[in-house]
Design a protein around this motif. Structure first.
Motif, PDB file in Angstrom:
ATOM      1  N   PRO A  73      45.002  19.712  27.405  1.00 45.62           N
ATOM      2  CA  PRO A  73      45.922  20.811  27.101  1.00 45.62           C
ATOM      3  C   PRO A  73      46.965  21.036  28.194  1.00 45.62           C
ATOM      4  O   PRO A  73      48.081  21.475  27.906  1.00 45.62           O
ATOM      5  CB  PRO A  73      45.001  22.021  26.938  1.00 45.62           C
ATOM      6  CG  PRO A  73      43.729  21.646  27.635  1.00 45.62           C
ATOM      7  CD  PRO A  73      43.597  20.177  27.453  1.00 45.62           C
ATOM      8  N   VAL A  74      46.614  20.750  29.441  1.00 45.39           N
ATOM      9  CA  VAL A  74      47.595  20.884  30.518  1.00 45.39           C
ATOM     10  C   VAL A  74      48.746  19.901  30.296  1.00 45.39           C
ATOM     11  O   VAL A  74      49.924  20.248  30.440  1.00 45.39           O
ATOM     12  CB  VAL A  74      46.936  20.641  31.893  1.00 45.39           C
ATOM     13  CG1 VAL A  74      47.991  20.617  32.989  1.00 45.39           C
ATOM     14  CG2 VAL A  74      45.896  21.711  32.184  1.00 45.39           C
ATOM     15  N   HIS A  75      48.419  18.674  29.924  1.00 43.26           N
ATOM     16  CA  HIS A  75      49.452  17.686  29.657  1.00 43.26           C
ATOM     17  C   HIS A  75      50.299  18.100  28.458  1.00 43.26           C
ATOM     18  O   HIS A  75      51.529  17.997  28.488  1.00 43.26           O
ATOM     19  CB  HIS A  75      48.811  16.318  29.395  1.00 43.26           C
ATOM     20  CG  HIS A  75      48.238  15.684  30.616  1.00 43.26           C
ATOM     21  ND1 HIS A  75      47.598  14.467  30.602  1.00 43.26           N
ATOM     22  CD2 HIS A  75      48.210  16.102  31.906  1.00 43.26           C
ATOM     23  CE1 HIS A  75      47.201  14.160  31.823  1.00 43.26           C
ATOM     24  NE2 HIS A  75      47.561  15.140  32.631  1.00 43.26           N
ATOM     25  N   ARG A  76      49.641  18.564  27.408  1.00 43.26           N
ATOM     26  CA  ARG A  76      50.392  18.957  26.209  1.00 43.26           C
ATOM     27  C   ARG A  76      51.330  20.119  26.508  1.00 43.26           C
ATOM     28  O   ARG A  76      52.465  20.150  26.023  1.00 43.26           O
ATOM     29  CB  ARG A  76      49.437  19.310  25.063  1.00 43.26           C
ATOM     30  CG  ARG A  76      48.592  18.135  24.611  1.00 43.26           C
ATOM     31  CD  ARG A  76      47.941  18.327  23.258  1.00 43.26           C
ATOM     32  NE  ARG A  76      47.732  19.665  22.837  1.00 43.26           N
ATOM     33  CZ  ARG A  76      46.594  20.367  22.986  1.00 43.26           C
ATOM     34  NH1 ARG A  76      45.552  19.818  23.614  1.00 43.26           N
ATOM     35  NH2 ARG A  76      46.486  21.595  22.518  1.00 43.26           N
ATOM     36  N   ALA A  77      50.883  21.061  27.306  1.00 45.37           N
ATOM     37  CA  ALA A  77      51.747  22.191  27.659  1.00 45.37           C
ATOM     38  C   ALA A  77      52.958  21.729  28.450  1.00 45.37           C
ATOM     39  O   ALA A  77      54.054  22.287  28.308  1.00 45.37           O
ATOM     40  CB  ALA A  77      50.948  23.230  28.454  1.00 45.37           C
ATOM     41  N   SER A  78      52.784  20.694  29.264  1.00 42.01           N
ATOM     42  CA  SER A  78      53.906  20.201  30.072  1.00 42.01           C
ATOM     43  C   SER A  78      54.992  19.576  29.218  1.00 42.01           C
ATOM     44  O   SER A  78      56.128  19.400  29.681  1.00 42.01           O
ATOM     45  CB  SER A  78      53.411  19.193  31.114  1.00 42.01           C
ATOM     46  OG  SER A  78      53.134  17.941  30.532  1.00 42.01           O
ATOM     47  N   ARG A  89      49.177  30.340  32.073  1.00 43.55           N
ATOM     48  CA  ARG A  89      50.217  30.618  31.080  1.00 43.55           C
ATOM     49  C   ARG A  89      50.119  29.725  29.851  1.00 43.55           C
ATOM     50  O   ARG A  89      50.896  29.877  28.900  1.00 43.55           O
ATOM     51  CB  ARG A  89      51.602  30.443  31.703  1.00 43.55           C
ATOM     52  CG  ARG A  89      52.044  31.559  32.621  1.00 43.55           C
ATOM     53  CD  ARG A  89      53.509  31.391  32.991  1.00 43.55           C
ATOM     54  NE  ARG A  89      54.334  31.186  31.811  1.00 43.55           N
ATOM     55  CZ  ARG A  89      55.232  30.194  31.669  1.00 43.55           C
ATOM     56  NH1 ARG A  89      55.412  29.310  32.621  1.00 43.55           N
ATOM     57  NH2 ARG A  89      55.940  30.084  30.570  1.00 43.55           N
ATOM     58  N   MET A  90      49.205  28.766  29.845  1.00 45.61           N
ATOM     59  CA  MET A  90      49.183  27.771  28.768  1.00 45.61           C
ATOM     60  C   MET A  90      49.032  28.377  27.378  1.00 45.61           C
ATOM     61  O   MET A  90      49.637  27.896  26.419  1.00 45.61           O
ATOM     62  CB  MET A  90      48.076  26.753  29.013  1.00 45.61           C
ATOM     63  CG  MET A  90      48.416  25.725  30.055  1.00 45.61           C
ATOM     64  SD  MET A  90      47.244  24.356  30.018  1.00 45.61           S
ATOM     65  CE  MET A  90      45.739  25.198  30.515  1.00 45.61           C
ATOM     66  N   ALA A  91      48.218  29.420  27.252  1.00 42.74           N
ATOM     67  CA  ALA A  91      47.983  30.022  25.941  1.00 42.74           C
ATOM     68  C   ALA A  91      49.268  30.575  25.331  1.00 42.74           C
ATOM     69  O   ALA A  91      49.385  30.689  24.111  1.00 42.74           O
ATOM     70  CB  ALA A  91      46.933  31.125  26.038  1.00 42.74           C
ATOM     71  N   ALA A  92      50.241  30.934  26.174  1.00 49.71           N
ATOM     72  CA  ALA A  92      51.527  31.425  25.685  1.00 49.71           C
ATOM     73  C   ALA A  92      52.500  30.285  25.412  1.00 49.71           C
ATOM     74  O   ALA A  92      53.570  30.508  24.832  1.00 49.71           O
ATOM     75  CB  ALA A  92      52.135  32.394  26.695  1.00 49.71           C
ATOM     76  N   PRO A  98      39.570  25.486  20.243  1.00 47.91           N
ATOM     77  CA  PRO A  98      38.263  25.620  20.896  1.00 47.91           C
ATOM     78  C   PRO A  98      37.946  24.430  21.793  1.00 47.91           C
ATOM     79  O   PRO A  98      37.351  24.591  22.867  1.00 47.91           O
ATOM     80  CB  PRO A  98      37.290  25.725  19.721  1.00 47.91           C
ATOM     81  CG  PRO A  98      38.105  26.346  18.626  1.00 47.91           C
ATOM     82  CD  PRO A  98      39.474  25.748  18.789  1.00 47.91           C
ATOM     83  N   GLY A  99      38.371  23.231  21.361  1.00 48.32           N
ATOM     84  CA  GLY A  99      38.154  22.050  22.195  1.00 48.32           C
ATOM     85  C   GLY A  99      38.911  22.128  23.508  1.00 48.32           C
ATOM     86  O   GLY A  99      38.412  21.688  24.551  1.00 48.32           O
ATOM     87  N   ASP A 100      40.126  22.689  23.477  1.00 49.74           N
ATOM     88  CA  ASP A 100      40.907  22.864  24.703  1.00 49.74           C
ATOM     89  C   ASP A 100      40.185  23.797  25.670  1.00 49.74           C
ATOM     90  O   ASP A 100      40.102  23.524  26.876  1.00 49.74           O
ATOM     91  CB  ASP A 100      42.287  23.436  24.385  1.00 49.74           C
ATOM     92  CG  ASP A 100      43.157  22.479  23.600  1.00 49.74           C
ATOM     93  OD1 ASP A 100      42.972  21.256  23.731  1.00 49.74           O
ATOM     94  OD2 ASP A 100      44.030  22.963  22.851  1.00 49.74           O
ATOM     95  N   HIS A 101      39.691  24.906  25.148  1.00 55.10           N
ATOM     96  CA  HIS A 101      38.966  25.856  26.003  1.00 55.10           C
ATOM     97  C   HIS A 101      37.714  25.198  26.586  1.00 55.10           C
ATOM     98  O   HIS A 101      37.339  25.458  27.739  1.00 55.10           O
ATOM     99  CB  HIS A 101      38.595  27.104  25.205  1.00 55.10           C
ATOM    100  CG  HIS A 101      39.758  27.984  24.876  1.00 55.10           C
ATOM    101  ND1 HIS A 101      40.461  28.684  25.833  1.00 55.10           N
ATOM    102  CD2 HIS A 101      40.369  28.262  23.690  1.00 55.10           C
ATOM    103  CE1 HIS A 101      41.435  29.373  25.266  1.00 55.10           C
ATOM    104  NE2 HIS A 101      41.404  29.131  23.967  1.00 55.10           N
TER     105      HIS A 101
END
Length: 252
Positions: A73-78, A89-92, A98-101
């Protein structure tokens, strides 16, 4: 200090030196960990992909065994920003599953707490980033984040130089397409049929099909969906092309 950071990472002569340098810079900035990487399946990409870090080995092993380099998820947010961001801030920024969490919780279980990621987007190459992370329980050094942004930018460029200079190649370079092939892929991405594309571009339906077939061959794919994905991935198309921009003089 910004000038010193730039000079340090620009003069490193090997991946090993860059790893040691980034570990030291991380501590100087108030972090304990760093990760400099392309967002790819490391096992498949092999030495072609940039990958340097000092994360706990058990977490790194789990990460690689489960090919998290693509789904992280960090990569996807980038991929949705051009500047560094705190992981809090990723959730925003993107929808977190659930898999990301679960992945983030596993990272914390291995000692990796909050972090700050600097995106690296270079057309024609796999996306990448430079992340700095704190040990669990340690606060993010907010005052140092602007310097972390600069350090991440310089470090990724240093890594690109080293990977190219040692005879390797950066993953997934895009093929050279003709302008007409790109036009046809664009309208495929917009959901148009060959007949509709022929009307829009003023060419025959058979010519449209030929351009798309040739573009598929250049990418080594046999599905139009994969063709669009590869064109987006390497910078031949952008989401802005598909959803906002219109080519003059063509109109829908």
């Amino acid at each position: 200090m910004a000038i010193q950071l730039a000079r340090i990472v620009e003069t490193v002569g090997s991946a090993e030196d860059l790893t040691v340098t980034m570990a030291a810079i991380s501590v100087e900035l108030g972090f304990q960990y760093f990760a400099l990487s392309h967002h790819v399946d490391v096992a498949m990409a092999g030495d072609a992909a940039i990958r340097l870090h000092n994360y706990p080995q058990r977490w790194a092993d789990y990460y690689d065994e489960n090919a998290l380099g693509v789904s992280d998820p960090v990569h996807r947010a980038s991929h949705v920003t051009s500047i560094g961001f705190p992981w809090s801030r990723m959730a925003a920024m993107i929808p977190l599953t659930p898999g990301d969490h679960h992945i983030l919780a596993l990272g914390r279980a291995h000692g990796v707490g909050d972090g700050f990621t600097v995106p690296a987007h270079v057309p024609g190459e796999a996306c990448g980033s430079c992340s700095f992370a704190c040990e669990v329980g340690r606060p993010l050094p907010q005052v140092m984040l602007p310097l972390a942004q600069l350090a991440g930018n310089f470090a990724f460029e240093a890594a690109r130089r080293l990977w190219s200079g040692r005879g390797g190649h950066l993953p997934y370079p895009g093929p050279a397409l003709t302008d007409r092939q790109r036009d046809c892929i664009l309208w495929v991405a917009r959901g148009k049929s060959d007949w509709e594309i022929s009307r829009i571009l003023g060419i025959s339906e058979e010519t449209v099909a030929r351009h798309i077939k040739q573009a598929c061959a250049r990418y080594g794919v046999n599905k139009r969906t994969l063709l669009v994905i590869r064109a987006l991935f390497d910078g031949t198309l952008t989401f802005l092309d598909i959803f906002r921009r219109r080519y003059a003089p063509f109109r829908e």
